[in-house]
Design an enzyme around this catalytic site. Structure first.
Site, PDB file in Angstrom:
ATOM      1  N   PHE A  58       0.873  -1.180   0.000  1.00  0.00           N
ATOM      2  CA  PHE A  58       0.000   0.000   0.000  1.00  0.00           C
ATOM      3  C   PHE A  58       0.911   1.231   0.000  1.00  0.00           C
ATOM      4  O   PHE A  58       1.705   1.424   0.920  1.00  0.00           O
ATOM      5  CB  PHE A  58      -0.912   0.039   1.221  1.00  0.00           C
ATOM      6  CG  PHE A  58      -1.846   1.229   1.215  1.00  0.00           C
ATOM      7  CD1 PHE A  58      -3.063   1.172   0.548  1.00  0.00           C
ATOM      8  CD2 PHE A  58      -1.494   2.410   1.837  1.00  0.00           C
ATOM      9  CE1 PHE A  58      -3.912   2.265   0.514  1.00  0.00           C
ATOM     10  CE2 PHE A  58      -2.341   3.516   1.816  1.00  0.00           C
ATOM     11  CZ  PHE A  58      -3.552   3.444   1.158  1.00  0.00           C
ATOM     12  N   ASP A 100       9.554   2.684   1.161  1.00  0.00           N
ATOM     13  CA  ASP A 100       8.400   3.413   1.684  1.00  0.00           C
ATOM     14  C   ASP A 100       8.362   3.225   3.198  1.00  0.00           C
ATOM     15  O   ASP A 100       7.937   2.182   3.703  1.00  0.00           O
ATOM     16  CB  ASP A 100       7.123   2.866   1.038  1.00  0.00           C
ATOM     17  CG  ASP A 100       5.860   3.594   1.512  1.00  0.00           C
ATOM     18  OD1 ASP A 100       5.915   4.239   2.577  1.00  0.00           O
ATOM     19  OD2 ASP A 100       4.836   3.500   0.821  1.00  0.00           O
ATOM     20  N   LYS A 112       3.478  10.328   8.035  1.00  0.00           N
ATOM     21  CA  LYS A 112       2.885   9.951   9.319  1.00  0.00           C
ATOM     22  C   LYS A 112       3.630  10.475  10.555  1.00  0.00           C
ATOM     23  O   LYS A 112       3.359  11.566  11.022  1.00  0.00           O
ATOM     24  CB  LYS A 112       2.707   8.444   9.380  1.00  0.00           C
ATOM     25  CG  LYS A 112       1.669   7.918   8.384  1.00  0.00           C
ATOM     26  CD  LYS A 112       1.363   6.477   8.595  1.00  0.00           C
ATOM     27  CE  LYS A 112       0.345   5.946   7.569  1.00  0.00           C
ATOM     28  NZ  LYS A 112      -0.973   6.559   7.682  1.00  0.00           N
TER      29      LYS A 112
END
Length: 400
Positions: free
Chosen positions: A138, A222, A251
């Protein structure tokens, strides 16, 4: 508005793209949040692995307050001190040389893909534009980030998707080597958080790095969910003993303040010259001040080390469940990014824990995901484990 009116109005006026729980969070402090009815929750979600220092950490709050009194936004036509200092700290603390700031993880993925394609175009010539990524991955919800994401997340109504993306199974080194001659980058997460909290085998990652080097392909890591200390080191890729060419962050970078970043090696970053890419709000002084305070606190208080220690307490407690009920199947993850796969759907357990004052999330239907602040206390972990055990043992196969 009271709680019911807020929820009702939100359901009528907001896009219905989120499946929101019927509570209204009003305030937070460290590992706890309170709703508008005064109910207290221990937060094992932390804004989806975002509030690594906990809610309203004094250092971050003060940094935002101070900067907001000076200047909030100036555009990237000019330097600003928080932006430059944050880039210096990030490059000092990692093996990367330069930083591009943006606003989110998806935006960071987009920038990393563009950087890789431009690098490949100028280093290898046209044609090597494919991005290889993993099934189960994702990488975000913008069109290129979504296309790099596992195809099962795609929705036909959004087609056509951008060209130049292929997916391989984690561990399939032969497939990786097959695609490398046509590709610019291999994009992967160290742990697939949204995919069900699946760590990628470090042996495969090291072999993949070697294959990428030999084939002239960039490795993009990532670290949007795994970075900023969550998995036991500042970057989870450090635990694998590899050095990627590009790292994406978001985040936990701003402890809840929106900011993303692309970190890259000098030889890659220099290909994105003036006008090649940009972000109006990226790197604005307010976001960078929040992120700088966050980063400095993570380092000075050794929160990656704390994530390893308290993460092990949580892991051991979850693993004890494996022997107590056949409904608990497997514990996965690292540090304070852990998942518990169940035989039954996880949604009812999430709701039961919420009623008991604990917030957790479910991914891939049958996996509970635990991403508390790195400051979470042992007593709160043991409280969660006791309640989780009660809830799971009280359920039966009717939920399967």
């Amino acid at each position: 508005m009271d709680t019911d009116s807020t929820i009702q109005t939100g359901r009528e006026k907001l896009f219905p793209n989120y499946r929101q729980y019927p509570i209204v969070i009003e305030r937070g402090k460290n590992c706890r949040v309170w709703d508008t009815d005064g109910n207290e929750y221990v937060d094992f979600v932390a804004g989806i692995a975002t509030c690594n220092l906990g809610h309203c950490h004094p250092a971050v709050t003060e940094a935002i307050r101070e900067q907001a009194q000076k200047v909030i936004h100036v555009s990237n036509w000019y330097f600003n001190s928080p932006q430059v200092e944050l880039s210096r700290r990030l490059t000092d603390l990692t093996s990367m040389d330069r930083v591009f700031f943006c606003n989110s993880g998806a935006e960071a993925a987009e920038a990393a893909i563009k950087a890789a394609r431009k690098w490949a175009h100028e280093e290898h010539g046209p044609g090597r534009c494919t991005v290889i990524s993993l099934l189960g991955a994702f990488h975000g919800r913008t069109m290129k980030a979504l296309t790099a994401t596992d195809p099962k997340h795609h929705h036909a109504a959004f087609s056509p998707y951008p060209e130049g993306f292929v997916h391989i199974r984690a561990g399939d080194l032969a497939a990786l080597r097959e695609h490398i001659p046509h590709s610019c980058a291999f994009l992967m997460e160290p742990i697939q958080g949204e995919g069900g909290v699946y760590p990628i085998d470090p042996d495969f990652v090291r072999e993949a790095e070697r294959a990428c080097r030999e084939g002239g392909v960039l490795m993009i890591m990532d670290e949007v969910q795994t970075g900023m200390g969550r998995c036991g080191s500042l970057l989870a890729s450090e635990l694998m003993g590899i050095t990627p060419d590009i790292v994406t962050l978001a985040k936990g970078l701003g402890n809840g303040f929106p900011i993303g970043a692309v970190l890259a090696k000098e030889e890659v970053a220099l290909h994105l010259g003036p006008g090649s890419h940009g972000s109006t709000f990226g790197g604005n002084p307010l976001a960078c001040s929040a992120a700088l305070a966050t980063l400095n606190t993570i380092v000075s208080e050794d929160l990656p080390g704390r994530a390893r220690v308290v993460g092990e307490i949580l892991r051991q407690g979850l693993e004890e469940l494996l022997g107590q009920t056949p409904m608990a199947l497997e514990v996965r993850g690292a540090g304070l990014l852990l998942g518990l796969e169940l035989k039954i759907k996880a949604g009812p357990i999430v709701e039961s824990l919420m009623k008991r004052g604990y917030l957790v999330t479910a991914v891939q239907e049958k996996t509970l995901r635990f991403t508390p602040p790195l400051t979470v206390e042992e007593k709160d972990i043991r409280g969660l484990l006791a309640n989780l055990k009660d809830v799971v043992l009280s359920m039966d196969d009717d939920f399967s």
